[in-house]
Design a protein around this motif. Structure first.
Motif, short mmCIF file in Angstrom:
data_model
loop_
_atom_site.label_atom_id
_atom_site.label_comp_id
_atom_site.label_asym_id
_atom_site.label_seq_id
_atom_site.Cartn_x
_atom_site.Cartn_y
_atom_site.Cartn_z
N GLU A 131 18.67 -26.22 24.65
CA GLU A 131 18.27 -25.53 23.42
C GLU A 131 19.46 -24.85 22.76
N ILE A 132 20.36 -24.28 23.55
CA ILE A 132 21.57 -23.67 22.98
C ILE A 132 22.43 -24.74 22.34
N ALA A 133 22.57 -25.86 23.01
CA ALA A 133 23.38 -26.97 22.47
C ALA A 133 22.79 -27.51 21.17
N ALA A 134 21.48 -27.38 21.00
CA ALA A 134 20.82 -27.91 19.80
C ALA A 134 20.93 -26.97 18.60
N LEU A 135 21.39 -25.75 18.83
CA LEU A 135 21.54 -24.81 17.70
C LEU A 135 22.60 -25.32 16.73
N PRO A 136 22.48 -24.98 15.45
CA PRO A 136 23.56 -25.30 14.50
C PRO A 136 24.86 -24.65 14.98
N ALA A 137 25.99 -25.26 14.68
CA ALA A 137 27.28 -24.86 15.23
C ALA A 137 27.60 -23.38 15.03
N ARG A 138 27.44 -22.86 13.83
CA ARG A 138 27.79 -21.46 13.56
C ARG A 138 26.84 -20.50 14.29
N GLN A 139 25.57 -20.85 14.37
CA GLN A 139 24.62 -20.01 15.10
C GLN A 139 24.97 -20.01 16.59
N ARG A 140 25.28 -21.19 17.12
CA ARG A 140 25.63 -21.31 18.53
C ARG A 140 26.90 -20.50 18.82
N GLU A 141 27.89 -20.61 17.94
CA GLU A 141 29.15 -19.90 18.13
C GLU A 141 28.92 -18.39 18.11
N ALA A 142 28.18 -17.90 17.14
CA ALA A 142 27.90 -16.45 17.05
C ALA A 142 27.10 -15.99 18.26
N PHE A 143 26.09 -16.75 18.64
CA PHE A 143 25.25 -16.40 19.79
C PHE A 143 26.08 -16.31 21.06
N LEU A 144 26.91 -17.32 21.32
CA LEU A 144 27.71 -17.32 22.54
C LEU A 144 28.72 -16.19 22.57
N MET A 145 29.34 -15.91 21.44
CA MET A 145 30.31 -14.82 21.41
C MET A 145 29.64 -13.47 21.62
N SER A 163 32.06 -12.57 7.70
CA SER A 163 31.66 -11.17 7.59
C SER A 163 30.75 -10.77 8.76
N GLU A 164 30.66 -9.46 8.97
CA GLU A 164 29.79 -8.95 10.02
C GLU A 164 28.33 -9.28 9.72
N SER A 165 27.95 -9.25 8.45
CA SER A 165 26.56 -9.57 8.11
C SER A 165 26.24 -11.03 8.41
N SER A 166 27.23 -11.91 8.25
CA SER A 166 27.02 -13.33 8.59
C SER A 166 26.81 -13.48 10.09
N VAL A 167 27.59 -12.74 10.89
CA VAL A 167 27.43 -12.79 12.34
C VAL A 167 26.02 -12.35 12.72
N LYS A 168 25.58 -11.24 12.14
CA LYS A 168 24.24 -10.73 12.44
C LYS A 168 23.16 -11.74 12.06
N GLN A 169 23.33 -12.36 10.91
CA GLN A 169 22.36 -13.35 10.45
C GLN A 169 22.34 -14.57 11.37
N HIS A 170 23.53 -15.07 11.73
CA HIS A 170 23.61 -16.23 12.64
C HIS A 170 22.96 -15.91 13.98
N CYS A 171 23.24 -14.72 14.52
CA CYS A 171 22.67 -14.33 15.81
C CYS A 171 21.15 -14.19 15.71
N PHE A 172 20.68 -13.57 14.66
CA PHE A 172 19.24 -13.39 14.48
C PHE A 172 18.54 -14.75 14.44
N ARG A 173 19.09 -15.66 13.66
CA ARG A 173 18.47 -16.99 13.55
C ARG A 173 18.54 -17.75 14.87
N ALA A 174 19.66 -17.62 15.57
CA ALA A 174 19.79 -18.30 16.87
C ALA A 174 18.77 -17.78 17.86
#
Length: 189
Positions: A131-145, A163-174
């Motif tokens: 499921e982690i591998a199936a995440l979109p690349a930027r979401q996966r990257e933010a989530f893993l970091m 931006s920090e808001s992009s990181v938060k959004q990617h993590c939230f969606r992931a």
């Protein structure tokens, strides 16, 4: 200034997580190993004289850049040689991934795990990794970091170049996607 021993200790501490992260992105074990090795060499060569507390963020940025470089090379090769095969998924069952093991119910030191429990836990870990591998690349990257590398929002934003808001959004969606997918499979924390 990092000493050689401190640099060596740092690289040893991140090698498995860096490999797993690269593997999620490129889905090729040999390429992931090359990317991690190249990243480590670049860190040691260009930033070995930096303070130890700066190494994690520098390494994450170098790892991201090396991964992007790999994708660029693959795109060029595919354009030149149309008969290259598509990337195949790969999994490393031996690599440590503490967050996932905790999610999958890793046994504590006092308990004795039955063979059935071990197999069940391994299956759950495999499904979570898929499921982690199936995440979109930027979401996966933010989530893993954020959740695997335990970097804060500011460090993650700097490493990802956003931006920090992009990181938060990617993590939230992931987290939403992972939660929904794992819940559908009956996997809960």
């Amino acid at each position: 200034m990092a000493t050689e021993q401190e640099l060596s200790d740092f690289l040893h501490s991140v090698e498995k997580r860096a490999f797993k992260r690269s593997l999620y992105h490129v889905r090729d074990e040999e390429a992931a190993l090359d990317i991690v090795q190249d990243s480590m060499l670049k860190l040691a060569e260009h930033y070995g004289d930096k303070p130890v507390n700066e190494l994690p963020m520098l390494f994450q940025r170098i790892l991201s850049n090396c991964t992007l470089d790999w994708f660029r090379r693959q795109k060029t090769r595919k354009a030149l040689f149309s008969n290259l095969s598509d990337f195949e998924g790969a999994h490393d069952d031996d690599a440590d991934f503490d967050l996932l093991e905790a999610y999958a119910g890793a046994p504590n030191e006092e308990s004795v795990e039955s063979a059935e429990d071990e197999v069940r836990r391994a299956q759950i870990l495999h499904e979570i990794e898929d499921e982690i591998a199936a995440l979109p690349a930027r979401q996966r990257e933010a989530f893993l970091m954020r959740y695997w590398e335990e970097m804060d929002v500011t460090e993650t934003a700097a490493a990802m170049g956003c931006s920090e808001s992009s990181v938060k959004q990617h993590c939230f969606r992931a987290v939403q996607k992972l939660s929904k997918a794992l819940k559908a499979k009956g996997i809960t924390p």
